[in-house]
Motif scaffolding. Structure first.
Motif, short mmCIF file in Angstrom:
data_model
loop_
_atom_site.label_atom_id
_atom_site.label_comp_id
_atom_site.label_asym_id
_atom_site.label_seq_id
_atom_site.Cartn_x
_atom_site.Cartn_y
_atom_site.Cartn_z
N ALA A 1 -23.39 5.51 -16.81
CA ALA A 1 -22.13 5.64 -17.56
C ALA A 1 -21.55 7.03 -17.37
CB ALA A 1 -22.38 5.37 -19.04
N SER A 2 -22.41 8.05 -17.39
CA SER A 2 -21.94 9.41 -17.18
C SER A 2 -21.37 9.60 -15.78
CB SER A 2 -23.09 10.38 -17.42
OG SER A 2 -22.71 11.70 -17.14
N ARG B 1 -19.94 7.35 -13.99
CA ARG B 1 -18.69 6.59 -13.84
C ARG B 1 -17.56 7.15 -14.71
NH1 ARG B 1 -17.41 1.75 -11.71
NH2 ARG B 1 -15.66 0.60 -12.61
N LEU B 2 -17.88 7.52 -15.94
CA LEU B 2 -16.84 7.94 -16.89
C LEU B 2 -16.71 9.45 -17.01
CD1 LEU B 2 -17.67 5.43 -19.78
CD2 LEU B 2 -15.92 5.19 -18.01
N ARG C 1 -16.72 12.50 -21.52
CA ARG C 1 -16.18 11.27 -22.09
C ARG C 1 -17.31 10.37 -22.61
NH1 ARG C 1 -11.86 8.16 -18.54
NH2 ARG C 1 -10.84 10.17 -18.95
N THR C 2 -18.41 10.31 -21.88
CA THR C 2 -19.54 9.48 -22.32
C THR C 2 -20.13 10.01 -23.61
OG1 THR C 2 -20.03 8.99 -19.99
CG2 THR C 2 -21.73 8.46 -21.61
N LEU D 1 -17.79 9.06 -26.41
CA LEU D 1 -17.94 7.64 -26.73
C LEU D 1 -19.20 7.39 -27.55
CD1 LEU D 1 -16.82 5.96 -23.37
CD2 LEU D 1 -15.63 5.87 -25.57
#
Length: 407
Positions: free
Chosen positions: A370-371, A373-374, A378-379, A382
């Motif tokens: 996730a880190s 990709r985003l 931002r991760t 979230l």
């Protein structure tokens, strides 16, 4: 029939022999367990040299615990709980002793270590429901919150001391002797458990599936129970599982690396000790709402890292998160002690543990991708937002918000 473990109403927790024995055994075994991961990691690296092998052994200890929690709850409700604790501690002692023997004799094979870790994980699945059921039974309702706060504070202090000593002992004596020490602490805890008095008359046994359904019915019919478990499935997946990965990444990218990350984790541990001490004195008229609200504090560390705050602010956030963990844990167990029938307690706790922690490994596994990709920031935002949102949703449940303390 009189129950020899039934507490004397109005007596302090120290009047209960079972409580004193449980506390002593748990503190010494947690000290050894906290020291062992450092030793096992270096033993594996000496033998295999790969982080993959460390991860494999770690997963082997987690998966059986998750898979067998429910069976462990049924067994703990069927048998004398102190007998279950004795058996589980002896299994853990054997697993760690064999691990130590392979290290000391330089015959380490990763396949064997996976088997030893799986045996230890299986023991956890049976020990945890039995321990919590017996702990809450060993003191009266009036002193349950203080007793559990003292118990948690002792465990957290042992965790910190064990982790600190583990590295020193592994460097000075070698990993094998640290693992042998861990095995000895489990034997000691088992011996103490044999001295606990019996709980009294055992309930009538039915079929395994029937008992699992009874536990599920007891769990599912309480809206406040399963909503809080759903909240902490999110909190643990993101605030524990994912943060272990994301926090280390953030420390590497924006702070001072491993040294600063170690300081953050130390502040989190200090917060848990402080929170436990606080809960030996603090009482609230709405323990369930207080427990749920405390979960929001676990959003503080990822938010502080996402905002790029200085190290001192991140450490303060970690301290608050540690306090929040203990405020939740003590109030939560106090509510469970009051609301859940004793003869079904271990089964309900097993469902609660499975729901609360079942997603934690998934959170850790998905945090890195996730880190990537985003983006790390931002991760982290979230994660913090999801923890805060889950807390707000559960606080909106009337049964959670309005439940009061007392008998």
């Amino acid at each position: 029939m009189n129950d020899p473990t039934a507490p004397t109403i109005g007596a302090s927790p120290w009047r209960s022999r079972t409580y004193r024995l449980q506390l002593s055994g748990a503190v010494i075994s947690v000290f050894g367990t906290a020291a062992a991961p450092v030793a096992s990691a270096f033993a594996i690296l000496d033998a295999d040299g790969s982080g993959t092998a460390i991860g494999l052994v770690s997963a082997a200890g987690t998966v059986p615990a998750v898979l067998f929690f429910l069976l462990g709850g049924v067994i703990a409700d069927r048998l004398q709980r102190h007998h279950v604790i004795v058996a589980a501690n002896l299994v853990s002692a054997l697993a760690q002793a064999l691990f130590a023997l392979t290290v000391l004799t330089h015959t380490v094979h990763i396949g064997w270590l996976v088997a030893f870790a799986a045996g230890n994980g299986l023991a956890i699945a049976f020990r945890m429901p039995a321990t919590e059921g017996l702990l809450m039974r060993s003191v009266d309702r009036e002193h349950a919150a203080r007793a559990f706060a003292i118990f948690r504070t002792g465990l957290n202090a042992a965790q910190v001391a064990g982790a600190a000593c583990g590295g020193l002992l592994a460097a000075g004596l070698g990993p094998g002797w640290v693992l042998a020490l861990d095995a000895a602490t489990f034997v000691y805890a088992a011996v103490l458990a044999t001295r606990m008095p019996a709980e009294g008359r055992l309930r009538r046994r039915t079929g395994l599936l029937t008992e699992l359904r009874e536990g599920w019915t007891e769990f599912a019919r309480r809206r406040w129970l399963w909503t809080v478990v759903a909240q902490f499935a999110v909190v643990n997946a993101l605030g524990v599982g994912a943060f272990a990965v994301l926090g280390a990444l953030a420390a590497d990218h924006t702070l001072g690396g491993a040294r600063d990350w170690g300081l953050v984790l130390s502040c989190d541990a200090a917060g848990m000790i402080l929170g436990g001490l606080l809960m030996t004195r603090l009482r609230t008229p709405r323990p369930l709402a207080t427990a749920v609200a405390a979960g929001a504090l676990l959003a503080a560390p990822p938010a502080a890292l996402a905002a790029g705050t200085p190290l001192a602010v991140v450490c303060a956030a970690a301290l608050l998160a540690g306090i929040g963990v203990e405020v939740f844990a003590v109030n939560w167990m106090t509510v469970l002690r009051r609301e859940i029938p004793h003869e079904k307690f271990s089964r309900v706790v097993a469902y609660e543990a499975l729901g609360s922690f079942g997603l934690t490994p998934l959170g850790a596994a998905l945090a890195g991708p996730a880190s990537d990709r985003l983006g790390l920031g931002r991760t982290l935002w979230l994660s913090a937002g999801a923890i805060a949102a889950a807390t707000a949703v559960v606080l909106a449940v009337p049964e959670v918000r309005e439940m009061r303390g007392g008998e």
